[in-house]
Design a protein around this motif. Sequence first.
Motif, mmCIF file in Angstrom:
data_model
loop_
_atom_site.group_PDB
_atom_site.id
_atom_site.type_symbol
_atom_site.label_atom_id
_atom_site.label_comp_id
_atom_site.label_asym_id
_atom_site.label_seq_id
_atom_site.Cartn_x
_atom_site.Cartn_y
_atom_site.Cartn_z
ATOM 1 N N HIS A 115 0.828 -1.204 0.000
ATOM 2 C CA HIS A 115 0.000 0.000 0.000
ATOM 3 C C HIS A 115 0.871 1.266 0.000
ATOM 4 O O HIS A 115 0.637 2.190 -0.787
ATOM 5 N N VAL A 116 1.883 1.297 0.859
ATOM 6 C CA VAL A 116 2.757 2.474 0.930
ATOM 7 C C VAL A 116 3.554 2.629 -0.366
ATOM 8 O O VAL A 116 3.710 3.747 -0.874
ATOM 9 N N CYS A 117 4.042 1.522 -0.918
ATOM 10 C CA CYS A 117 4.771 1.597 -2.198
ATOM 11 C C CYS A 117 3.862 2.096 -3.315
ATOM 12 O O CYS A 117 4.285 2.911 -4.146
ATOM 13 N N ALA A 118 2.623 1.611 -3.333
ATOM 14 C CA ALA A 118 1.663 2.084 -4.345
ATOM 15 C C ALA A 118 1.405 3.577 -4.171
ATOM 16 O O ALA A 118 1.284 4.312 -5.163
ATOM 17 N N ASP A 119 1.342 4.031 -2.933
ATOM 18 C CA ASP A 119 1.145 5.455 -2.668
ATOM 19 C C ASP A 119 2.318 6.270 -3.200
ATOM 20 O O ASP A 119 2.131 7.312 -3.829
ATOM 21 N N ILE A 120 3.522 5.789 -2.959
ATOM 22 C CA ILE A 120 4.718 6.495 -3.430
ATOM 23 C C ILE A 120 4.763 6.522 -4.959
ATOM 24 O O ILE A 120 5.045 7.565 -5.568
ATOM 25 N N ILE A 121 4.479 5.397 -5.576
ATOM 26 C CA ILE A 121 4.475 5.325 -7.044
ATOM 27 C C ILE A 121 3.410 6.256 -7.620
ATOM 28 O O ILE A 121 3.658 6.982 -8.595
ATOM 29 N N ALA A 122 2.222 6.261 -7.012
ATOM 30 C CA ALA A 122 1.155 7.152 -7.469
ATOM 31 C C ALA A 122 1.579 8.617 -7.335
ATOM 32 O O ALA A 122 1.306 9.434 -8.218
ATOM 33 N N ARG A 123 2.270 8.919 -6.237
ATOM 34 C CA ARG A 123 2.729 10.289 -6.025
ATOM 35 C C ARG A 123 3.767 10.693 -7.067
ATOM 36 O O ARG A 123 3.769 11.826 -7.559
ATOM 37 N N ILE A 124 4.657 9.765 -7.418
ATOM 38 C CA ILE A 124 5.686 10.062 -8.414
ATOM 39 C C ILE A 124 5.062 10.237 -9.794
ATOM 40 O O ILE A 124 5.401 11.166 -10.532
ATOM 41 N N ILE A 125 4.140 9.332 -10.151
ATOM 42 C CA ILE A 125 3.554 9.348 -11.499
ATOM 43 C C ILE A 125 2.526 10.469 -11.669
ATOM 44 O O ILE A 125 2.555 11.203 -12.659
ATOM 45 N N THR A 126 1.607 10.587 -10.709
ATOM 46 C CA THR A 126 0.504 11.539 -10.881
ATOM 47 C C THR A 126 0.668 12.814 -10.068
ATOM 48 O O THR A 126 -0.066 13.777 -10.281
ATOM 49 N N GLY A 127 1.587 12.799 -9.116
ATOM 50 C CA GLY A 127 1.759 13.968 -8.256
ATOM 51 C C GLY A 127 0.767 13.999 -7.105
ATOM 52 O O GLY A 127 0.750 14.949 -6.326
ATOM 53 N N ALA A 128 -0.078 12.967 -6.979
ATOM 54 C CA ALA A 128 -1.067 12.923 -5.896
ATOM 55 C C ALA A 128 -0.988 11.577 -5.181
ATOM 56 O O ALA A 128 -0.792 10.530 -5.807
ATOM 57 N N SER A 129 -1.148 11.628 -3.891
ATOM 58 C CA SER A 129 -1.138 10.401 -3.083
ATOM 59 C C SER A 129 -2.438 9.639 -3.249
ATOM 60 O O SER A 129 -3.459 10.195 -3.645
ATOM 61 N N VAL A 182 -12.641 8.937 10.419
ATOM 62 C CA VAL A 182 -11.843 10.132 10.172
ATOM 63 C C VAL A 182 -12.124 10.567 8.742
ATOM 64 O O VAL A 182 -12.550 9.767 7.908
ATOM 65 N N VAL A 183 -11.874 11.826 8.482
ATOM 66 C CA VAL A 183 -12.055 12.350 7.137
ATOM 67 C C VAL A 183 -10.676 12.654 6.563
ATOM 68 O O VAL A 183 -9.893 13.381 7.164
ATOM 69 N N ALA A 184 -10.388 12.057 5.420
ATOM 70 C CA ALA A 184 -9.112 12.286 4.744
ATOM 71 C C ALA A 184 -9.398 12.658 3.296
ATOM 72 O O ALA A 184 -10.012 11.883 2.568
ATOM 73 N N LEU A 185 -8.955 13.833 2.915
ATOM 74 C CA LEU A 185 -9.190 14.333 1.558
ATOM 75 C C LEU A 185 -10.670 14.243 1.194
ATOM 76 O O LEU A 185 -11.037 13.757 0.135
ATOM 77 N N GLN A 186 -11.497 14.669 2.111
ATOM 78 C CA GLN A 186 -12.948 14.697 1.951
ATOM 79 C C GLN A 186 -13.555 13.308 1.747
ATOM 80 O O GLN A 186 -14.639 13.169 1.194
ATOM 81 N N VAL A 187 -12.832 12.266 2.199
ATOM 82 C CA VAL A 187 -13.337 10.896 2.131
ATOM 83 C C VAL A 187 -13.488 10.398 3.564
ATOM 84 O O VAL A 187 -12.562 10.508 4.371
#
Length: 171
Positions: free
Chosen positions: A29-43, A124-129
């Motif tokens: 999950h954390v690796c996917a988050d990092i990859i998404a951040r690198i590719i799309t600029g968003a976590s 909890v609410v994270a990024l309006q989710v």
Amino acid sequence: MSQLFSLADRLSRMLAFVGAVGVVLMMVHVCADIIARIITGASLPATVEIVSYYYMVLVAFLPLAWVERRGGMISVELIEFMMSPRMMKISDAMVALLGTLIYAVMAYATWITAVKNYVTGTFVVALQVKIITWPGYFLPSIGFALAAAILAVRFLQIVTDSVDTARESEA
């Protein structure tokens, strides 16, 4: 009695496996988050919350029974060399009984908190989710209760003199 000891072994191994799966899922999950951040600029949404409220709690509390079964908790053997085998047995039994009581109290206390969070529907609410977090509150209760059960089994082993065979099977 040996069936009870065998069940405790299987249960503690299963919980250790679940904890290991939690580590792998957290890593993915954390690796996917990092990859998404690198590719799309968003976590990925709510990665921090899911890691904090689920993975970390799962990894920390569910394997407690396995650690107890393997005798992996910190122990201080300051005066053990001065004790007779009978005194060591009494000491081990008292530690197992006290540990069982402590884990049972912790299981009860965390269960009350978990039920309160379930009733109120904690989130909890994270990024309006909206991320529901109340299920994660039950994991410490489960971990503590199973660790208490493992220590109760250890107490039975000590009392019935089957602790030596249990130590040999752990090695």
